[in-house]
Design a protein around this motif. Structure first.
Motif, PDB file in Angstrom:
ATOM      1  N   LYS A 150     -31.347  54.039  -7.498  1.00 36.50           N
ATOM      2  CA  LYS A 150     -31.237  53.807  -8.940  1.00 36.50           C
ATOM      3  C   LYS A 150     -29.766  53.714  -9.325  1.00 36.50           C
ATOM      4  N   LEU A 151     -29.376  52.592  -9.916  1.00 33.24           N
ATOM      5  CA  LEU A 151     -27.991  52.363 -10.319  1.00 33.24           C
ATOM      6  C   LEU A 151     -27.735  52.758 -11.766  1.00 33.24           C
ATOM      7  N   ALA A 152     -28.743  52.598 -12.611  1.00 37.92           N
ATOM      8  CA  ALA A 152     -28.577  52.902 -14.035  1.00 37.92           C
ATOM      9  C   ALA A 152     -29.936  53.158 -14.655  1.00 37.92           C
ATOM     10  N   GLY A 153     -29.940  53.931 -15.692  1.00 39.34           N
ATOM     11  CA  GLY A 153     -31.139  54.195 -16.469  1.00 39.34           C
ATOM     12  C   GLY A 153     -30.719  54.702 -17.828  1.00 39.34           C
ATOM     13  N   ARG A 154     -31.137  53.997 -18.865  1.00 42.01           N
ATOM     14  CA  ARG A 154     -30.756  54.425 -20.210  1.00 42.01           C
ATOM     15  C   ARG A 154     -31.732  53.839 -21.222  1.00 42.01           C
ATOM     16  N   GLY A 155     -31.612  54.307 -22.453  1.00 44.18           N
ATOM     17  CA  GLY A 155     -32.428  53.754 -23.515  1.00 44.18           C
ATOM     18  C   GLY A 155     -32.984  54.803 -24.437  1.00 44.18           C
ATOM     19  N   GLN A 156     -33.727  54.315 -25.396  1.00 43.95           N
ATOM     20  CA  GLN A 156     -34.431  55.151 -26.357  1.00 43.95           C
ATOM     21  C   GLN A 156     -35.578  54.343 -26.931  1.00 43.95           C
ATOM     22  N   TYR A 157     -36.490  55.000 -27.592  1.00 47.54           N
ATOM     23  CA  TYR A 157     -37.694  54.324 -28.066  1.00 47.54           C
ATOM     24  C   TYR A 157     -37.380  53.137 -28.977  1.00 47.54           C
ATOM     25  N   GLU A 158     -36.356  53.254 -29.812  1.00 44.48           N
ATOM     26  CA  GLU A 158     -36.064  52.208 -30.792  1.00 44.48           C
ATOM     27  C   GLU A 158     -35.544  50.920 -30.167  1.00 44.48           C
ATOM     28  N   ILE A 159     -34.844  50.997 -29.045  1.00 44.24           N
ATOM     29  CA  ILE A 159     -34.271  49.792 -28.425  1.00 44.24           C
ATOM     30  C   ILE A 159     -34.852  49.504 -27.044  1.00 44.24           C
ATOM     31  N   GLY A 160     -35.723  50.366 -26.585  1.00 42.53           N
ATOM     32  CA  GLY A 160     -36.314  50.192 -25.261  1.00 42.53           C
ATOM     33  C   GLY A 160     -35.515  50.913 -24.194  1.00 42.53           C
ATOM     34  N   PHE A 161     -36.072  50.929 -23.010  1.00 43.47           N
ATOM     35  CA  PHE A 161     -35.454  51.599 -21.868  1.00 43.47           C
ATOM     36  C   PHE A 161     -35.212  50.581 -20.764  1.00 43.47           C
ATOM     37  N   ILE A 162     -34.191  50.829 -19.982  1.00 42.04           N
ATOM     38  CA  ILE A 162     -33.893  49.947 -18.864  1.00 42.04           C
ATOM     39  C   ILE A 162     -33.557  50.797 -17.643  1.00 42.04           C
ATOM     40  N   ASP A 163     -34.091  50.395 -16.503  1.00 39.27           N
ATOM     41  CA  ASP A 163     -33.781  51.023 -15.219  1.00 39.27           C
ATOM     42  C   ASP A 163     -33.334  49.919 -14.268  1.00 39.27           C
ATOM     43  N   VAL A 164     -32.267  50.187 -13.535  1.00 38.04           N
ATOM     44  CA  VAL A 164     -31.725  49.206 -12.589  1.00 38.04           C
ATOM     45  C   VAL A 164     -31.725  49.829 -11.204  1.00 38.04           C
ATOM     46  N   TYR A 165     -32.283  49.101 -10.242  1.00 41.72           N
ATOM     47  CA  TYR A 165     -32.394  49.581  -8.866  1.00 41.72           C
ATOM     48  C   TYR A 165     -31.780  48.583  -7.898  1.00 41.72           C
ATOM     49  N   LYS A 166     -31.193  49.125  -6.849  1.00 38.65           N
ATOM     50  CA  LYS A 166     -30.642  48.297  -5.772  1.00 38.65           C
ATOM     51  C   LYS A 166     -31.503  48.499  -4.533  1.00 38.65           C
ATOM     52  N   LEU A 167     -31.867  47.398  -3.900  1.00 33.48           N
ATOM     53  CA  LEU A 167     -32.669  47.441  -2.688  1.00 33.48           C
ATOM     54  C   LEU A 167     -31.797  47.876  -1.512  1.00 33.48           C
ATOM     55  N   ILE A 168     -32.264  48.870  -0.757  1.00 29.06           N
ATOM     56  CA  ILE A 168     -31.584  49.331   0.453  1.00 29.06           C
ATOM     57  C   ILE A 168     -32.327  48.698   1.624  1.00 29.06           C
ATOM     58  N   TYR A 169     -31.777  47.576   2.114  1.00 29.11           N
ATOM     59  CA  TYR A 169     -32.476  46.758   3.091  1.00 29.11           C
ATOM     60  C   TYR A 169     -31.460  45.778   3.665  1.00 29.11           C
ATOM     61  N   ARG A 170     -31.822  45.087   4.717  1.00 25.83           N
ATOM     62  CA  ARG A 170     -30.881  44.118   5.303  1.00 25.83           C
ATOM     63  C   ARG A 170     -30.620  42.943   4.375  1.00 25.83           C
ATOM     64  N   LYS A 171     -31.538  42.670   3.466  1.00 24.21           N
ATOM     65  CA  LYS A 171     -31.349  41.670   2.422  1.00 24.21           C
ATOM     66  C   LYS A 171     -31.007  42.402   1.132  1.00 24.21           C
ATOM     67  N   LYS A 172     -30.229  41.764   0.275  1.00 24.09           N
ATOM     68  CA  LYS A 172     -29.775  42.436  -0.945  1.00 24.09           C
ATOM     69  C   LYS A 172     -30.532  41.925  -2.165  1.00 24.09           C
ATOM     70  N   ALA A 173     -30.904  42.877  -3.017  1.00 21.90           N
ATOM     71  CA  ALA A 173     -31.608  42.540  -4.253  1.00 21.90           C
ATOM     72  C   ALA A 173     -31.363  43.616  -5.297  1.00 21.90           C
ATOM     73  N   ILE A 174     -31.472  43.214  -6.549  1.00 25.58           N
ATOM     74  CA  ILE A 174     -31.408  44.119  -7.695  1.00 25.58           C
ATOM     75  C   ILE A 174     -32.698  43.937  -8.478  1.00 25.58           C
ATOM     76  N   ALA A 175     -33.309  45.036  -8.884  1.00 26.99           N
ATOM     77  CA  ALA A 175     -34.490  44.994  -9.750  1.00 26.99           C
ATOM     78  C   ALA A 175     -34.120  45.652 -11.077  1.00 26.99           C
TER      79      ALA A 175
END
Length: 119
Positions: A7-32
């Motif tokens: 998990k790279l980031a996680g923030r938010g509140q009910y009024e504006i929504g929440f966001i979570d950012v994840y980085k894939l730990i694998y031989r290929k690179k991805a962000i979710a």
């Protein structure tokens, strides 16, 4: 989980929504990026999953992508009780998929839901 995620980031509140950012730990690179949009009392839950894959889409197998989508679905199901103030079962999520040349030094700087209702 099919893959390991950091998990790279996680923030938010009910009024504006929440966001979570994840980085894939694998031989290929991805962000979710999982964005739990703001919920109004009379609205269903809405979630947008954005996948940013490094390299051409042809480099990613259907098995890779199915595993990523399954991991995202499980993550959302485990978090939805904390991200929405009126719980209704999430029936679907919107997805976006982008491929880019390099993910190095990815940083989320800002986010927000700028949609509105007319009427």
């Amino acid at each position: 989980m099919n893959f390991e995620w950091k998990k790279l980031a996680g923030r938010g509140q009910y009024e504006i929504g929440f966001i979570d950012v994840y980085k894939l730990i694998y031989r290929k690179k991805a962000i979710a990026i999982i964005y739990y949009l703001p919920q109004h009392s009379d609205k269903q839950q809405r979630v947008i999953l954005t996948l940013i894959l490094e390299g051409e889409k042809l480099n990613w197998t259907d098995g890779d992508l199915n595993g990523i989508f399954e991991d995202a679905e499980n993550t959302i199901k485990n978090a939805e009780y904390f991200k929405f103030n009126n719980f209704n079962s999430l029936e679907y999520m919107d997805t976006q998929l982008f491929t880019i040349k390099s993910i190095e030094d990815f940083q989320l700087l800002n986010y927000g839901d700028f949609s509105f209702e007319i009427g």
